[in-house]
Design a protein around this motif. Structure first.
Motif, PDB file in Angstrom:
ATOM      1  N   TYR A  96    -131.383  12.955 -21.143  1.00 47.32           N
ATOM      2  CA  TYR A  96    -130.580  12.040 -21.921  1.00 47.32           C
ATOM      3  C   TYR A  96    -130.627  13.370 -23.944  1.00 47.32           C
ATOM      4  O   TYR A  96    -129.421  13.684 -23.930  1.00 47.32           O
ATOM      5  CB  TYR A  96    -131.270  11.312 -22.813  1.00 47.32           C
ATOM      6  N   PRO A  97    -131.592  14.572 -23.880  1.00 53.03           N
ATOM      7  CA  PRO A  97    -131.142  14.991 -25.009  1.00 53.03           C
ATOM      8  C   PRO A  97    -130.626  16.303 -24.567  1.00 53.03           C
ATOM      9  O   PRO A  97    -129.645  15.926 -25.176  1.00 53.03           O
ATOM     10  CB  PRO A  97    -132.724  15.919 -24.840  1.00 53.03           C
ATOM     11  N   GLU A  98    -130.380  16.332 -23.319  1.00 52.26           N
ATOM     12  CA  GLU A  98    -129.474  17.216 -22.811  1.00 52.26           C
ATOM     13  C   GLU A  98    -127.732  16.720 -23.115  1.00 52.26           C
ATOM     14  O   GLU A  98    -127.148  17.300 -23.640  1.00 52.26           O
ATOM     15  CB  GLU A  98    -129.471  18.349 -21.587  1.00 52.26           C
ATOM     16  N   MET A  99    -127.995  15.450 -22.522  1.00 52.41           N
ATOM     17  CA  MET A  99    -126.814  14.555 -21.981  1.00 52.41           C
ATOM     18  C   MET A  99    -126.219  14.044 -23.507  1.00 52.41           C
ATOM     19  O   MET A  99    -124.635  15.068 -24.171  1.00 52.41           O
ATOM     20  CB  MET A  99    -126.595  14.083 -21.655  1.00 52.41           C
ATOM     21  N   PHE A 100    -126.913  13.813 -24.627  1.00 54.00           N
ATOM     22  CA  PHE A 100    -126.374  13.930 -26.002  1.00 54.00           C
ATOM     23  C   PHE A 100    -126.056  15.040 -26.633  1.00 54.00           C
ATOM     24  O   PHE A 100    -124.500  15.268 -27.359  1.00 54.00           O
ATOM     25  CB  PHE A 100    -127.627  13.098 -27.146  1.00 54.00           C
ATOM     26  N   ARG A 101    -126.882  16.203 -26.294  1.00 52.22           N
ATOM     27  CA  ARG A 101    -126.377  17.164 -27.001  1.00 52.22           C
ATOM     28  C   ARG A 101    -124.976  17.536 -26.819  1.00 52.22           C
ATOM     29  O   ARG A 101    -124.406  18.211 -27.753  1.00 52.22           O
ATOM     30  CB  ARG A 101    -127.375  18.437 -26.516  1.00 52.22           C
ATOM     31  N   ARG A 102    -124.628  17.268 -25.485  1.00 50.99           N
ATOM     32  CA  ARG A 102    -123.403  18.094 -24.751  1.00 50.99           C
ATOM     33  C   ARG A 102    -122.284  16.925 -25.242  1.00 50.99           C
ATOM     34  O   ARG A 102    -121.014  17.855 -25.772  1.00 50.99           O
ATOM     35  CB  ARG A 102    -123.575  17.762 -22.903  1.00 50.99           C
TER      36      ARG A 102
ATOM     37  N   PHE B 186    -117.019  12.886 -25.423  1.00 48.62           N
ATOM     38  CA  PHE B 186    -117.258  12.387 -23.989  1.00 48.62           C
ATOM     39  C   PHE B 186    -118.020  13.556 -23.395  1.00 48.62           C
ATOM     40  O   PHE B 186    -118.378  14.420 -23.725  1.00 48.62           O
ATOM     41  CB  PHE B 186    -115.846  12.336 -23.412  1.00 48.62           C
ATOM     42  N   LEU B 187    -118.448  13.367 -22.155  1.00 50.36           N
ATOM     43  CA  LEU B 187    -118.955  13.859 -21.204  1.00 50.36           C
ATOM     44  C   LEU B 187    -118.299  14.981 -20.838  1.00 50.36           C
ATOM     45  O   LEU B 187    -118.392  16.289 -20.722  1.00 50.36           O
ATOM     46  CB  LEU B 187    -119.788  13.552 -19.650  1.00 50.36           C
ATOM     47  N   HIS B 188    -117.448  14.476 -20.944  1.00 52.76           N
ATOM     48  CA  HIS B 188    -115.802  15.539 -20.535  1.00 52.76           C
ATOM     49  C   HIS B 188    -115.209  16.464 -21.410  1.00 52.76           C
ATOM     50  O   HIS B 188    -114.989  16.375 -22.511  1.00 52.76           O
ATOM     51  CB  HIS B 188    -114.501  15.113 -18.816  1.00 52.76           C
ATOM     52  N   THR B 189    -115.039  17.793 -21.150  1.00 57.31           N
ATOM     53  CA  THR B 189    -114.121  18.354 -22.222  1.00 57.31           C
ATOM     54  C   THR B 189    -113.106  19.170 -21.509  1.00 57.31           C
ATOM     55  O   THR B 189    -113.287  19.930 -20.466  1.00 57.31           O
ATOM     56  CB  THR B 189    -115.149  19.000 -22.630  1.00 57.31           C
TER      57      THR B 189
END
Ligand code: NAP
Length: 541
Positions: free
Chosen positions: A239-245, A253-256
């Motif tokens: 979670y911490p890494e995902m929200f940072r992303r 989004f998770l995608h960029t």
């Protein structure tokens, strides 16, 4: 309700009134309580959840990864909630939001069945008079709108709509009781993200389905699947890494976007990348594609041709496939509907596609729908005809600022805002996810928006200020900035709710810039600067 001061003529008085108990209203309530002020949320529905409360239509589900859509503010909440599917269906999301309401005891300060019909600013003492449909009256220093960009449903302007004797439902006003399609002749009007989700679900059990399509959209596979307990453990650990992303990507989004241009790679590499994206879950093909597909015509034509080929491969009848391929806009220039076997629906013998550009609907009659070349009989008509987007939910409330100025008048020809949060001549009104804010993966934008608005209220309370207002210069500069960000975007050359067009509403045939189309990090940076500077760009007294 807690903390209200009641006046002699039973007007309840609060420091802040929030309109709407969706994702933004719920979080705003949580944050405002921390300031120790008297706050009430007025909600039209009978429960929390906003979009996920109203849109109960069959097949409604996330198009962003469930876990990236969660609230991120509470570690405890993240620890205790298990998502069951990568793209959660509406009932799962609604239970999640009810769980949030229970956990933080939010309902205590939410008044349900209370549709706000008017909000008038009082010049004399800088407060707001707010009234609900049932005639209840409230006063508040701050009026916070959490009314959503896609929450004012619109029925199509078709003659005779009221004459139909069968069952009919708008997708955003779907009944709370189960609706059966078995053995029924069902019509669906509308093929946007909602229509597509509805059609693919209804087709599973329907007697006969007729889809009335005006403009086809470019749809790509969602690739949803269940989340195993082991996967959920990994997701939680990440979670911490995902929200940072999500904070770093263009639209949260998770995608960029891929840093490469479409034609910087060989034809083989390009094809392989498109295939990879088409086979990957979620919005990657739209949000994680080559960096130029939404601004460069040739790049856009390349991805459009790729998706068109997929449609031709999936639909057996090539005449039907051609009707399903958009011709008047390129891939991704409208919101891309995510699908699960949508195109295969048209291979079913009990499904018919009616292209109403070719044979327009003339009227709706007692028994069904009459087009220019046929009369169809139905047991049910489903209206998946969308919303009066972005400004519609504001227009449906009689909002008046200084000297009785109507917001609807102020925004004639398109909204004008300061950071998408404030409007000149409407002091102490703060908008969550209003026009000109970053949308994208919306809970991420909401959390930021709420925190910024909370900061403004905290500042005002601390300095005993009674009036917080946008300046004319601030509004002009932000509105021009938002307009300039839209220059060169192919999506701004296309009719859609994102460009303010709604064929069913008088006066909404001219495009305007309603959305902030810059990057979410740039939006946050600008807002952070304003806060760090003590809100000096605002007029606070
Ligand atoms: P929409 O994209 O505005 O689509 C409305 C559909 O109804 C269009 O196909 C439109 O045709 C058609 N229509 C409207 N008036 C008509 C008329 N008079 N005659 C015939 N057809 C008519 O609305 P939506 O599908 O409800 O989606 C709105 C937005 O909500 C989406 O873009 C998305 O942002 C959000 N949404 C999200 C999710 C999710 O996250 N999972 C799911 C659903 C929706 P034209 O295109 O020709 O106007």
């Amino acid at each position: 309700m807690s903390g209200a001061h009641e006046t002699a003529n039973s007007v309840r008085d609060y420091d802040a009134i929030v309109i709407g108990a969706g994702i933004s209203g719920m979080y705003q309530l949580y944050r405002l309580r921390e300031l120790g002020i008297r706050v009430l949320v007025l909600e039209a529905g009978t429960g929390v959840g906003g979009t996920w409360y109203w849109n109960r239509y069959p097949g409604a589900r996330f198009d962003s990864e469930s876990y990236s859509y969660s609230y991120s503010f509470s570690k405890e909440l993240l620890e205790e909630w298990d998502w069951k599917e990568h793209f959660a269906p509406q009932p799962e999301t609604l239970s999640y939001l009810n769980h949030v309401a229970d956990k933080f005891d939010l309902r205590r300060d939410i008044q349900f069945r209370s549709r706000v019909v008017s909000a008038h600013y009082r010049d004399a003492d800088n407060g707001w008079d707010i009234a609900t449909e049932s005639g209840e009256k409230f006063r508040a220093r701050f009026l916070i709108t959490a009314i959503g960009p896609l929450s004012a449903p619109v029925m199509p302007r078709i003659e005779g709509i009221e004459n139909f004797k069968g069952e009919s439902h708008h997708t955003a006003r779907w009944p709370h009781e189960p609706v059966s399609f078995a053995g029924k002749r069902v019509a669906v009007i509308g093929t946007g993200a909602t229509g597509i989700q509805t059609i693919q679900e209804v087709a599973k059990t329907v007697g006969h389905l007729t889809v009335f399509q005006r403009t086809p959209n470019w749809c790509t596979p969602l690739h949803n699947r269940k989340i195993t307990p082991e996967e959920m453990k990994d997701i939680r650990a990440g979670y911490p890494e995902m929200f940072r992303r999500c904070q770093e990507t263009f639209a949260c989004f998770l995608h960029t976007p891929d840093p490469r241009g479409t034609f910087e790679v060989s034809a083989e590499e390009r094809e392989a990348f498109f295939e990879h994206l088409y086979a990957s879950p979620g919005f990657g093909i739209w949000q994680g594609n080559f960096k130029d597909i939404l601004v460069n015509r040739e790049a856009n034509a390349a991805i459009s041709a790729f998706v068109a080929r997929k449609i031709r491969e999936r639909v057996k009848d090539q005449a039907v496939a051609e009707k399903l391929i958009p011709k008047n806009h390129g891939f991704g220039t409208r919101r891309v509907p995510m699908e699960t076997k949508y195109y295969e629906v048209y291979n079913q013998p009990n499904v018919k596609l009616v292209d109403i550009e070719e044979t327009p609907i003339e009227r709706i009659a007692e028994k069904g729908i009459k087009t220019t070349d046929a009369e169809y009989e139905f047991d049910m008509i489903v209206y998946a005809t969308g919303f009066d987007a972005i400004t519609g939910s504001f227009d449906r409330i009689d909002i008046r600022g200084e000297n009785g100025l109507a917001l609807k008048e102020k925004w004639r020809g398109g909204p004008k805002t300061y950071l998408g949060v404030l409007v000149e001549s409407f002091p102490n009104m703060l908008m969550l996810i209003g026009p000109h804010t970053a949308l994208g993966n919306i809970p991420r934008s909401i959390e930021y928006n709420v925190e910024w608005v909370t900061g403004v209220v905290r500042h005002a309370v601390k300095h005993r200020a009674t009036r917080v207002a946008a300046t004319a210069e601030g509004v002009e500069s932000w509105t021009n900035h938002v307009k300039s960000l839209g220059v060169g975007l192919l999506s701004n050359e296309v009719d859609s709710w994102m460009t303010g067009i709604n064929s069913n509403i008088e006066g909404r045939q001219t495009r305007f810039i309603a959305r902030y189309s810059g990057s979410a990090p740039a939006y946050r940076e600008r807002c952070d600067q304003v806060a760090a500077d003590g809100y000096r760009e605002l007029s606070i007294a």
